[in-house]
Design an enzyme around this catalytic site. Structure first.
Site, PDB file in Angstrom:
ATOM      1  CG  ASN A   1      -3.956  -3.701  -1.985  1.00 15.96           C
ATOM      2  OD1 ASN A   1      -3.927  -4.559  -2.792  1.00 15.96           O
ATOM      3  ND2 ASN A   1      -3.037  -3.964  -0.865  1.00 15.96           N
TER       4      ASN A   1
ATOM      5  CB  CYS B   1      17.484 -10.263 -12.038  1.00 12.59           C
ATOM      6  SG  CYS B   1      16.982  -9.590 -10.346  1.00 12.59           S
TER       7      CYS B   1
ATOM      8  CG  ASP C   1      -0.698   0.392   3.329  1.00 14.65           C
ATOM      9  OD1 ASP C   1       0.586   0.180   3.790  1.00 14.65           O
ATOM     10  OD2 ASP C   1      -0.897  -0.001   2.419  1.00 14.65           O
TER      11      ASP C   1
ATOM     12  CB  CYS D   1      23.874  -6.607  -7.510  1.00 13.47           C
ATOM     13  SG  CYS D   1      22.273  -5.927  -8.115  1.00 13.47           S
TER      14      CYS D   1
ATOM     15  CB  CYS E   1       6.982  -0.171   3.970  1.00 17.85           C
ATOM     16  SG  CYS E   1       6.886   1.809   3.712  1.00 17.85           S
TER      17      CYS E   1
END
Length: 440
Positions: free
Chosen positions: A298, A155, A363, A73, A391
């Protein structure tokens, strides 16, 4: 015969990095410190891509993968590594990127934030394929380096109630007349409702609709149908389901969202991330604060809850509309303003036209925020404090170089947030200051 190699580090995809005969070898399934043999599946002049063969010397942090599909996977890359070792490795990746790409070093390394290693993922995009040779419909993630769908029955990184739906979903889709026109199922879980978005390329029959309704009733989920792009998704059944939202209890905020809109996949870690961002930013009543790439609010809404005036900038008109609705919902409209702006094309003139900001939160997506940080320049009117949530450690490091070496900021602190356990994805947060404007 190919000689064994020693793994020196991990790359940003979770592959072991070694050197042999002048080449860099990227080896799936190998961990730092291990001595391994390898089987190459792609060879170039300066590098090779390979799969680990024999583990001749095993790393202390190696564990047995929990998922039986790990070997094939493509959804996870680090299940063979102890969860604590994963976090430490991600911290090193962040520090190495800051040092080698950004040529900067944080004055303080923040303690890593981490939580549950399994069942954390509340957002997922599952592929669907009708494969007669496999006995019908497959529902799951893609195989490694392939467009094929894994023949999976469970999963480990989604909540167990969703994992248990994989086999029933295979049977459901297989019973539909449009089983070959459903390429994906998007999972979007909220506080009070679990939504499954079916991407449909052909209209459903009456019988199809009855089957979906019965499935939704039996498994207590809500179906959305998506005939086109993400914006076309609409609630199908039940129509009276609970509102899809997530919450930030520390700030008394309820955040409604559409199932195809971006939200963090790990709501528990998101709460801790927001807390740390707010602690670093330290918004005060009366301050004017910019939130770049603000999304649904957020960070903007918690900042506003602290009494600051927040201006959020976002590239999507639909998302700006949703952010305004969320501000109204949480009684924060007086403290917030949301503006549609392409933040990849802004410059110093645009930034100056926005007026003075005491502080700023950034962000961005993986591409980073190079236009935004460049637009700050060396102006004395630039924000005194910037919190950057990233990220992608490589683009954070690139942008940090501009902030520190060109704009006169100091990188006061940086650390990782393990938003995606079992994967090599590195979420991080960094604090930049013009001067010493407070304590951490």
């Amino acid at each position: 015969m190919i000689a064994p190699v020693t793994i020196e580090s991990l790359d940003q995809e979770g592959r072991g990095v070694a050197h042999s005969e002048g080449k860099v070898i990227f080896i799936e399934g190998a961990l730092p410190g291990e001595v391994v043999t390898y089987n190459s599946y792609r060879k170039k002049q300066s590098f090779e891509m390979a799969q680990a063969g024999q583990i001749l010397k095993q790393a202390f942090g190696r564990v047995t993968p929990r998922c039986s599909y790990f070997a094939i996977c493509g959804g996870c890359s680090l299940q063979h590594m102890d969860a604590r070792a994963q976090v430490a490795t991600k911290q090193r990746v962040l520090e190495d990127n800051l040092k080698h790409i950004g040529k900067v070093e944080a004055e303080l390394i923040l303690p890593a934030i981490y939580g549950a290693a399994w069942g954390y993922r509340h957002r997922a995009r599952l592929s669907v394929r009708y494969v007669a040779k496999k006995g019908g419909v497959l529902v799951g993630f893609h195989e490694k380096r392939s467009s094929f769908v894994v023949d999976m029955r469970a999963c480990e990184i989604v909540p167990s109630r969703i994992s248990r739906l994989i086999m029933p979903l295979r049977e459901l889709v297989g019973s539909l007349s449009v089983r070959q026109q459903i390429p994906q199922i998007e999972v979007s879980l909220g506080e009070n409702v679990d939504v499954l978005v079916l991407r449909i390329l052909k209209p459903l029959t009456d019988q199809d609709e009855m089957l979906l309704q019965a499935f939704a009733d039996q498994h207590h989920i809500q179906f959305f149908l998506q005939p086109g792009g993400p914006q076309t998704a609409f609630p199908f059944y039940p129509q009276n389901a609970a509102e899809l939202n997530y919450t930030l209890p520390e700030f008394d905020i309820v955040m409604p969202f559409h199932p195809t809109e971006f939200t963090q996949v790990n709501p528990a870690m998101n709460r801790v991330l927001v807390r740390r961002a707010l602690n670093l930013l330290d918004p005060q009543p009366g301050e004017r604060i910019a939130d770049l790439f603000c999304g649904l609010g957020n960070f903007a809404l918690p900042i506003a809850r602290r009494g600051a005036q927040v201006v959020g900038f976002e590239g999507s008109a639909a998302v700006v509309c949703r952010a305004n609705e969320n501000a109204q919902r949480n009684r924060l409209a007086r403290n917030t303003q949301f503006v549609e702006t392409n933040l990849f094309e802004i410059d110093e003139a645009w930034m100056q036209a926005q007026g003075y900001f005491d502080k700023m939160l950034i962000d961005p997506p993986r591409e980073g925020a190079i236009a935004a940080v460049t637009s700050l320049g060396k102006e004395k009117t630039a924000p005194g404090r910037i919190v950057y949530v990233s990220c992608n450690p490589a683009t954070l490091a690139r942008d940090a170089a501009v902030l520190v070496n060109s704009n006169g900021y100091v990188l006061k602190a940086a650390g990782v947030v393990n938003m995606f356990p079992q994967t090599a994805h590195v979420e991080s947060i960094a604090l930049f200051e013009k001067d010493a404007v407070g304590t951490l």
